[in-house]
Design a protein around this motif. Structure first.
Motif, PDB file in Angstrom:
ATOM      1  N   GLU A  71     117.451  40.198  92.829  1.00  0.00           N
ATOM      2  CA  GLU A  71     116.843  40.760  94.038  1.00  0.00           C
ATOM      3  C   GLU A  71     116.537  42.239  93.852  1.00  0.00           C
ATOM      4  OE1 GLU A  71     118.724  38.113  94.598  1.00  0.00           O
ATOM      5  OE2 GLU A  71     117.586  37.077  96.156  1.00  0.00           O
ATOM      6  N   ALA A 122     113.595  34.911  91.081  1.00  0.00           N
ATOM      7  CA  ALA A 122     114.534  33.922  90.534  1.00  0.00           C
ATOM      8  C   ALA A 122     115.967  34.328  90.851  1.00  0.00           C
ATOM      9  CB  ALA A 122     114.298  33.692  89.054  1.00  0.00           C
ATOM     10  N   ASN A 123     116.718  34.739  89.849  1.00  0.00           N
ATOM     11  CA  ASN A 123     118.128  35.081  90.055  1.00  0.00           C
ATOM     12  C   ASN A 123     118.351  36.421  90.725  1.00  0.00           C
ATOM     13  OD1 ASN A 123     117.040  35.699  87.289  1.00  0.00           O
ATOM     14  ND2 ASN A 123     118.820  37.061  87.266  1.00  0.00           N
ATOM     15  N   PHE A 130     115.876  30.818  96.149  1.00  0.00           N
ATOM     16  CA  PHE A 130     114.444  30.683  96.468  1.00  0.00           C
ATOM     17  C   PHE A 130     114.049  29.223  96.667  1.00  0.00           C
ATOM     18  CE2 PHE A 130     114.545  30.446  91.834  1.00  0.00           C
ATOM     19  CZ  PHE A 130     113.728  29.350  91.584  1.00  0.00           C
ATOM     20  N   ARG A 131     114.900  28.303  96.196  1.00  0.00           N
ATOM     21  CA  ARG A 131     114.564  26.883  96.349  1.00  0.00           C
ATOM     22  C   ARG A 131     114.599  26.453  97.815  1.00  0.00           C
ATOM     23  NH1 ARG A 131     116.868  28.067  91.837  1.00  0.00           N
ATOM     24  NH2 ARG A 131     116.363  26.982  89.907  1.00  0.00           N
ATOM     25  N   THR A 187     112.958  38.369  95.903  1.00  0.00           N
ATOM     26  CA  THR A 187     113.823  37.527  95.061  1.00  0.00           C
ATOM     27  C   THR A 187     113.011  37.026  93.883  1.00  0.00           C
ATOM     28  OG1 THR A 187     115.132  36.794  96.953  1.00  0.00           O
ATOM     29  CG2 THR A 187     115.193  35.418  94.980  1.00  0.00           C
ATOM     30  N   ASP A 233     115.665  27.447  86.046  1.00  0.00           N
ATOM     31  CA  ASP A 233     114.763  28.550  86.430  1.00  0.00           C
ATOM     32  C   ASP A 233     113.700  28.665  85.350  1.00  0.00           C
ATOM     33  OD1 ASP A 233     116.420  29.163  88.559  1.00  0.00           O
ATOM     34  OD2 ASP A 233     116.762  31.244  87.960  1.00  0.00           O
ATOM     35  N   LYS A 244     122.691  41.157  98.242  1.00  0.00           N
ATOM     36  CA  LYS A 244     121.907  40.066  98.817  1.00  0.00           C
ATOM     37  C   LYS A 244     121.508  39.102  97.722  1.00  0.00           C
ATOM     38  CE  LYS A 244     117.863  38.861 101.543  1.00  0.00           C
ATOM     39  NZ  LYS A 244     116.764  39.267 102.406  1.00  0.00           N
ATOM     40  N   HIS A 245     121.540  37.837  98.034  1.00  0.00           N
ATOM     41  CA  HIS A 245     120.870  36.870  97.170  1.00  0.00           C
ATOM     42  C   HIS A 245     120.293  35.771  98.031  1.00  0.00           C
ATOM     43  CE1 HIS A 245     119.595  34.669  93.723  1.00  0.00           C
ATOM     44  NE2 HIS A 245     120.316  33.620  94.040  1.00  0.00           N
ATOM     45  N   THR A 246     119.085  35.373  97.649  1.00  0.00           N
ATOM     46  CA  THR A 246     118.407  34.265  98.315  1.00  0.00           C
ATOM     47  C   THR A 246     118.191  33.171  97.281  1.00  0.00           C
ATOM     48  OG1 THR A 246     117.241  35.805  99.766  1.00  0.00           O
ATOM     49  CG2 THR A 246     116.313  33.594  99.560  1.00  0.00           C
TER      50      THR A 246
END
Lengths: 666, 666
Positions: A396, A393-394, B371-372, A391, A142, B367-369
């Protein structure tokens, strides 16, 4: 998707549409006399018209002001950021200037370039080789905005925090295996500046040599990796139906709902913005937006001392907004709104569904029972939620503007996602955070937000005051039993930062002093229900504080000027000083009975827990703006009473068959 | 409805059932050697078994302890309250004693007697006649607990605040027309003690003579009185469906939901109580309850200086609970629980549906996305709500215990109903409150609640600590850039009252010091997310404070002892001193690694607004208990990911037909 000629004109505060982005980038290229090959566009976003012009348009039917945008771009051969103001209506660049001393925000192309440069650099690969990783594992990184620890640094730097993923699952949690080095790249030249190794023990000291990886399993959140047997089985579906459709209407970006109306703005930096907010036709707020958010970390060991993201200024809640999906990010009857961004070559890209809007039921809105006869009136608290999730990076953020039927405007902020993780030797614990998994340190940090409110309560001239509740003391004649308390009002006459005081129930209010509520004999107003928070812990000599003055006081008041939107100033990336509130709040000018801006800084000090990993449950914060003697009665007195004919609730039959004649054991 | 012989035994913490009430009243009459004609029963409620006995039953299969109740009653010829502890299992009175110095809580029969005595007393009618009221108007009164301004007063007194209703509508808002006198009655003899006239001007002074009523119209909330044209027309139905039923199961009063389990208690004083709360089989809390709530008013003018209700101790959230109705007080799939009370003659009365339980969706849980690749995991925040609403004369409280899937326990308190109104001359405004309608003063007041938490985190020995976040200062070697901060922990070793400190992010936690989370290397715990509030404004010499010490500090810690449940002591009605925390917190005893109780005092200072009338929109407060290194990972990591197959959301089609090819104008 180009705006057809027959479509209605956009509202002056509408986000750019696809055609406008192209007009702007074309104008810039023409102005520079170059082609797309010479320039990398970063941002093209609405440059809001002046408030004077906009109000003339809104209230007096004046022609719409020309549409303008602000563009950030680099000439490819130069690291210097250029800013251009483009008149889109006329297709010409009106102003263009360089900012050699500032770094613009991150863009996706740049992020991708740095990301790839890091993963393919021979020195990085050499370092990776020392880890002696098993087959099938995969390195990730990242790139982080570098932060600031040196007043003289002018390179555009990224520190790439490195991680290991143990599978190719698209949601494999690489944050669960942080690696002990963090290369620094120049974002312009893509050169490796330093391959910084990370402390993994109790002190600043670095191991002499990178050691082979100490195998550990990752803590995963991917449903595929966890497998179907890992899930609880007893969660039954819950669905929200609106058989007659929603209670809102949408015309372009103009929303009407339950006596509320507003223009739904959106931009790359702030995400959704509410403009020209009215209730029952009366003007309340000209603009409400999340202005900035900064995350300083509390670990003094290099490079962690530099970690301080400004997630709006460095990247943007709009740029990093997720495309929301039906049935996941909202529940019920959902309207979506798109966003728009620019490619590096100046073409528009639609970002689908970056904002969702829907209604929710938040329990009882008000109730009274006449105990003499048991007759009850209940009104449910129906709300309209305008939400985005970003989002960065890591991590939210979920930002929602929530309107209700009692004329309250709430700003609901939720922090979730994955905490920033750093490597730590197994068995070592440091005072700077919590070990959330073997070898994984989650450093304690703060999230400090700044909400910007430009009120227009029944007009443009408003005043900010605060009310303290103070006991009447030592006045036995007036108050023989010592029970009395008074409300002491203090008017804010000069811009600046102001303190909350819970011991006095200090309440900040916005008033229109020229408009008196004749029943209460008090000026009409709205009050702020703040989130009382610990302010920035870092002292005045630190870059942490110098870069974001807003973090030092919960309340700020400034006089309105066009384009003063962002609490820490326009450019926060590697900033060395605050060019926002630090300047605006220091001006010696009137803010009484004037066009004022109220800023509220709030947040959490996040002392991390094992429960925050792998993905942390949302931490919720709610700021509210509530009418105070603005209306003559409860604005929701006219909401139809709650009734089963419309609500169609279902009655649960007690599971205890042996007790069927004995409800709930009584 | 008597408990059949074949039914399973009640849990020791179950509320009384109908048969038990009758057993108890019969045993008391036998013990006294009297008949129902000689006694007026006020309260018969579960007398909880000792914790030792209960834990042996719960954890070691010991036989259930005998069922016992506590009864409050008067012999009709005497004003003196008698308390009896009855062993229901054996059908005998085990203990019985008088409380000649205390007043018991109000009961409905007494309330009705005073109410009628006031409305029919010749002197009151004489005073009413002076008002020269129009035909069709109707006098009402609310008997108020007298409060305390004299250490020597021993009569049982009620002050009847009087109002005028302009119609016979069952929901006509008489609080909208307060009348300028307030008779005082003896609740035992029903004699008129004084016909106190009320100040209606800026000072304490009373008009020489009661003046004819100055006609005004009432501000109504009754839908019938307002008429159908008064309502907004654009609110569309919103329904909550659970096609597969709810996620909870109910066995008697034992509830299981999403890894949570608890016994749902209920009593006349506290309303719903959660006992033996566990998550995933691990013990969290032995008992969580709302313990007390007091409302002091800030107006020094007599008789307002005496107004200070203790709405749990003087009457009770159980006694005043509404019978909830489907589709009004909850939305969705609803389970109801009954309560029980005793008549004056000792018979049980079922109070139907005084508690409702249902599930709600509170937006995104986490929630987590990535991003890649844009791959997202979303878990919704499903909650279980256990709720009651209590009507204490003019005012309503909504108390809900809310459990979520991240193992958080929230206590959601909402204040609504009608503010207490006093008469005021038209055009006069006083510093003690806001004129909310012509002639109607709503005096400023505080609502101070006290939540009681008896933890049992993985066992009975727990410790309360607080963590302060403190910058590392002046240690340039350790912290060269001044960004570091540490968490400083303070153990609470002695009972007492403790302060919050937002400037240090002070966080109170309950720990089990003998149980270490091996990942974090920290003891398992739960933290309190308080409601930071202004404490009581009235000083130490006032009855306001002496009657409820809990109002002076936000946090209290005591050592657990059986039956120490009520923050201000057992009898608050006309109390002169606090016999609860004032005594328990002053004991010099160990609370470290022991059976401890954590009390949290919080509330609002309510500076009234016109928007609070006729019925005020809910003012919401939320206290939370959240795990901190209690679990190894996010407890909701195993919640099935949100998906449209189950959620069945619907997509809104943009209303702007001209823009159908151009979503949201972009």
């Amino acid at each position: 998707m180009y705006l057809p000629a027959s479509a209605p004109d956009p509202h002056p505060l509408d986000p750019l549409h696809v055609g406008e982005v192209k007009v702007a980038s074309t104008a810039i290229l023409q102005h520079l006399g170059v082609t797309t090959k010479d320039v990398r566009f970063k941002v093209i976003d609405l440059y809001e018209p002046s408030k004077d012009e906009t109000l003339k348009y809104i209230h007096h039917g004046a022609p719409a002001p020309d549409r303008r945008c602000r563009a950030y771009f680099h000439r490819l051969k130069s690291p210097i950021l250029t800013i251009a103001i483009v008149n889109i209506t006329k297709g010409v660049v009106e102003n263009s200037y360089d900012a050699p001393d500032s770094q613009g925000p991150v863009d996706w192309v740049e992020y991708d370039l740095v990301h790839k440069a890091c993963l393919s650099h021979p020195k990085v690969l050499e370092e990776v080789a020392k880890l002696k990783l098993p087959a099938g594992s995969r390195i990730e990184n990242d790139p982080w905005s570098f932060g600031t620890d040196d007043h003289n640094e002018r390179r555009r730097l990224f520190q790439c925090y490195m991680y290991l993923a143990l599978s190719d699952d698209p949601q494999a949690n690489h944050y669960s295996i942080p690696l002990p080095f963090a290369p620094i790249f120049d974002g312009h030249t893509l050169e490796l500046i330093d391959l910084q190794r990370l402390p993994t023990g109790a002190t600043d000291e670095i191991d002499e040599e990178t050691q082979p990886w100490d195998p550990t399993s990752a803590v995963e959140y991917s449903a595929d990796l966890l497998g179907p047997d890992s899930f609880r089985k007893d969660l039954k579906p819950l669905q929200v139906l609106q058989p007659q459709g929603p209670s809102f209407t949408i015309q372009g970006r103009h929303i009407q709902w339950q006596k509320w109306s507003f223009q739904l703005g959106w931009n790359m930096r702030e995400g959704p913005v509410l403009h020209d907010i009215r209730y029952d036709g009366r003007s309340l707020f000209y603009r409400v937006s999340m202005s900035e958010m900064t995350v300083p970390y509390g670990d003094p060991r290099s490079p962690y001392h530099r970690k301080q993201a400004f997630d709006l200024g460095d990247s943007g809640f709009g740029l990093t907004s997720n495309s929301l999906s039906l049935g996941c990010d909202c529940l019920g009857h959902i309207a979506y709104f798109n966003g728009i961004r620019v490619t590096s070559s100046g073409d528009p890209v639609i970002m689908p569904n970056v904002v969702c809007m829907h209604e929710v039921d938040d329990g009882i809105g008000w109730k009274h029972t006449n105990f003499r006869n048991g007759q009850s009136s209940v009104v449910r608290d129906r709300q309209l939620v305008v939400q985005c999730t970003a989002t960065v990076a890591n991590y939210e953020y979920i930002l929602a503007f929530v309107l209700d039927q009692a004329a309250n405007l709430h700003v609901d902020v939720r922090a979730t996602g994955i905490v920033s993780t750093m490597p730590i030797k197994k068995g070592v614990h440091v005072p700077w955070g919590t070990t959330v998994a073997p070898g994984v340190l989650a450093v304690n940090h703060q999230h400090l937000f700044c909400l910007r409110v430009n009120p227009s309560l029944d007009g443009r001239s408003n005043t900010v005051v605060y009310d303290d509740c103070i006991p009447v003391e030592n006045e036995p004649q007036l108050d023989p039993f010592g029970c009395a308390f008074k409300v002491k009002q203090t008017q804010i006459q000069k811009p600046g930062g102001y303190d909350l005081d819970l011991t006095q129930n200090r309440t900040f209010k916005i008033l229109n002093e020229s408009k008196i509520n004749c029943i209460a004999n008090k000026p009409v107003g709205y009050k702020l229900h703040p989130v009382p928070s610990q302010m920035l812990m870092m002292g005045p000599s630190t870059f942490n504080l110098k870069r974001g003055i807003f973090t030092t006081k919960p309340i700020w008041v400034t006089k309105y000027r066009d384009h003063e939107l962002w609490a820490s100033g326009e450019f926060t990336n590697q900033s060395r000083e605050d060019t926002g509130l630090a300047k605006w709040a220091a001006r010696d000018e009137n803010v009484k009975n004037d066009d004022v801006v109220l800023w509220h800084s709030f947040g959490v000090t996040h002392v991390t827990r094992t429960e925050d990993f792998p993905v942390m449950p949302t931490e919720k914060m709610m700021v509210s703006l509530k009418p105070v003697n603005f209306f003559d009665i409860n604005p929701s007195n006219d909401v139809p009473r709650s009734n089963q004919n419309e609500n169609k609730s279902t009655l649960h039959q007690n599971d205890s068959s042996c007790c069927s004649t004995r409800p709930s054991r009584i």
